[in-house]
Design a protein around this motif. Sequence first.
Motif, PDB file in Angstrom:
ATOM      1  N   UNK A   1      44.475 103.540  33.809  1.00 31.48           N
ATOM      2  CA  UNK A   1      44.640 103.536  32.348  1.00 31.48           C
ATOM      3  C   UNK A   1      46.110 103.671  31.946  1.00 31.48           C
ATOM      4  N   UNK A   2      46.975 103.901  32.932  1.00 31.81           N
ATOM      5  CA  UNK A   2      48.366 104.264  32.622  1.00 31.81           C
ATOM      6  C   UNK A   2      49.351 103.223  33.143  1.00 31.81           C
TER       7      UNK A   2
ATOM      8  N   UNK B   1      47.464 113.134  17.555  1.00 28.21           N
ATOM      9  CA  UNK B   1      46.341 112.476  16.857  1.00 28.21           C
ATOM     10  C   UNK B   1      46.380 110.971  17.172  1.00 28.21           C
ATOM     11  N   UNK B   2      47.583 110.426  17.235  1.00 29.24           N
ATOM     12  CA  UNK B   2      47.742 108.998  17.531  1.00 29.24           C
ATOM     13  C   UNK B   2      47.341 108.708  18.974  1.00 29.24           C
ATOM     14  N   UNK B   3      47.761 109.576  19.901  1.00 27.85           N
ATOM     15  CA  UNK B   3      47.454 109.377  21.319  1.00 27.85           C
ATOM     16  C   UNK B   3      45.955 109.534  21.590  1.00 27.85           C
ATOM     17  N   UNK B   4      45.344 110.533  20.982  1.00 26.70           N
ATOM     18  CA  UNK B   4      43.913 110.753  21.206  1.00 26.70           C
ATOM     19  C   UNK B   4      43.116 109.546  20.711  1.00 26.70           C
ATOM     20  N   UNK B   5      43.517 109.039  19.570  1.00 30.15           N
ATOM     21  CA  UNK B   5      42.824 107.866  19.013  1.00 30.15           C
ATOM     22  C   UNK B   5      42.982 106.662  19.938  1.00 30.15           C
ATOM     23  N   UNK B   6      44.174 106.509  20.499  1.00 28.56           N
ATOM     24  CA  UNK B   6      44.423 105.415  21.454  1.00 28.56           C
ATOM     25  C   UNK B   6      43.472 105.556  22.645  1.00 28.56           C
TER      26      UNK B   6
ATOM     27  N   UNK C   1      38.866 103.444  25.561  1.00 33.04           N
ATOM     28  CA  UNK C   1      37.603 103.741  26.248  1.00 33.04           C
ATOM     29  C   UNK C   1      36.465 102.948  25.597  1.00 33.04           C
ATOM     30  N   UNK C   2      36.472 102.904  24.277  1.00 35.74           N
ATOM     31  CA  UNK C   2      35.414 102.207  23.537  1.00 35.74           C
ATOM     32  C   UNK C   2      35.426 100.714  23.857  1.00 35.74           C
TER      33      UNK C   2
ATOM     34  N   UNK D   1      36.462  99.281  26.565  1.00 37.84           N
ATOM     35  CA  UNK D   1      36.036  99.032  27.941  1.00 37.84           C
ATOM     36  C   UNK D   1      34.548  99.335  28.135  1.00 37.84           C
ATOM     37  N   UNK D   2      34.051 100.340  27.454  1.00 39.06           N
ATOM     38  CA  UNK D   2      32.687 100.810  27.732  1.00 39.06           C
ATOM     39  C   UNK D   2      31.712 100.628  26.576  1.00 39.06           C
ATOM     40  N   UNK D   3      32.190  99.979  25.535  1.00 39.06           N
ATOM     41  CA  UNK D   3      31.330  99.699  24.400  1.00 39.06           C
ATOM     42  C   UNK D   3      30.694 100.959  23.801  1.00 39.06           C
ATOM     43  N   UNK D   4      31.514 101.978  23.655  1.00 37.43           N
ATOM     44  CA  UNK D   4      31.041 103.233  23.063  1.00 37.43           C
ATOM     45  C   UNK D   4      31.541 103.340  21.629  1.00 37.43           C
ATOM     46  N   UNK D   5      31.004 104.299  20.901  1.00 37.52           N
ATOM     47  CA  UNK D   5      31.517 104.560  19.550  1.00 37.52           C
ATOM     48  C   UNK D   5      32.820 105.354  19.661  1.00 37.52           C
ATOM     49  N   UNK D   6      33.469 105.587  18.542  1.00 33.77           N
ATOM     50  CA  UNK D   6      34.667 106.423  18.528  1.00 33.77           C
ATOM     51  C   UNK D   6      34.420 107.587  17.557  1.00 33.77           C
ATOM     52  N   UNK D   7      35.079 108.725  17.808  1.00 33.63           N
ATOM     53  CA  UNK D   7      34.822 109.861  16.904  1.00 33.63           C
ATOM     54  C   UNK D   7      35.525 109.676  15.570  1.00 33.63           C
ATOM     55  N   UNK D   8      35.102 110.450  14.601  1.00 39.59           N
ATOM     56  CA  UNK D   8      35.826 110.518  13.347  1.00 39.59           C
ATOM     57  C   UNK D   8      36.890 111.608  13.530  1.00 39.59           C
TER      58      UNK D   8
END
Length: 353
Positions: A13-14, A191-196, A201-202, A204-211
């Motif tokens: 991922x890096x 906050x920007x990094x966590x969202x990235x 992840x979403x 690649x894995x077709x998941x939802x993202x948090x609010x």
Amino acid sequence: MNWPGLIEQYKEWLPVTEDTPSLTLQEGNTPLVHLGKLSEKWGIDLHVKLEGANPTGSFKDRGMVMAVAKAKEEGKSILICASTGNTSASAAAYGARAGMRTIVVIPEGRIALGKLAQAKMYGAEILAIKGNFDEALEMVREVGQEDGIALVNSVNPYRLEGQKTIAFEIIDQLNKVPDVLALPVGNAGNISASWKGFSEYALKNNTKRPSLLGVQAAGAAPIVNNRIVENPETIATAIRIGNPASWKLALKALEESNGTILAATDEEILEAYQLLASTEGIFAEPASCASIAGIKKQVESGKLKKGSTVVAILTGNGLKDPETAISVNEHKAFLVPEDMESFWEDLKKGVKA
Ligand code: F0G
């Protein structure tokens, strides 16, 4: 499992190349702890990510290990940063580990004692300025352009790359994506990094993202109030920032996540700080507890849906700021020897009753 450290663990991922030096203090892999009492009290499923368990006691180690490894790879020999304390501690530690010179610029008298102790112990050269963090950042941005010098504030893109890994860990530990991710906001890198991280992840894995739920200190709330704060002021010195470098990125993340950013007063932050320690046994520094204060506000105003799964990032260890811990407990006197006999008698009576 033998944890290999953040770069090795998340290398796919890096931006890691064959030439990236292996550098680690075994950062990452921090505990995700369920808060049973507060979950029940607030009608949510609340977990906290203990970033204070990182090697220098804050989340900064995730981004710093990446930024320092890349600086070394690029042949740089000097690290420089502005800091409210945690970044300087982390830069100094990884600088020492990598055999690099580290220069930190801090607002004089406005960083927590433990963080200053760390920068000194790791051997950083410390420049204490009369101004605040925003002015310190302006200073280092200029020198950071020089050949041979790496600016390791979160304007360095490798910092955000390292910090995004918190999203992967949260999903793995929780076994799902949380509904809400709450975190304190200062320079707005995290906050920007966590969202990235959640977004990658979403994808690649077709998941939802948090609010996202970002929380600033009321006296240092430029994003909440949509204007630069010339003289930011708060007990939470880590987030005493009036002009965040990643402001735009944070706004984008908030918008995309259908998130919220709000301000918590120093009183609310200190209340959350004490509540967390005294009811859940978790001692996080004041800035970290802004996330808990924000969650409480959202619960009380009915904006946080009952039953939501919420993860709060506790960004730094409470031990970093012993002065605030002592001062909020000043009213609690020590027991004095004269009290001892009756104290034990009362205790015995209490147990029998
Ligand atoms: N929590 C703690 C404990 C911090 O030290 C910081 C930032 C934040 C939250 C906010 O994170 O800046 O990414 O929005 N500390 C920086 C420093 C500014 O210099 O240590 P952010």
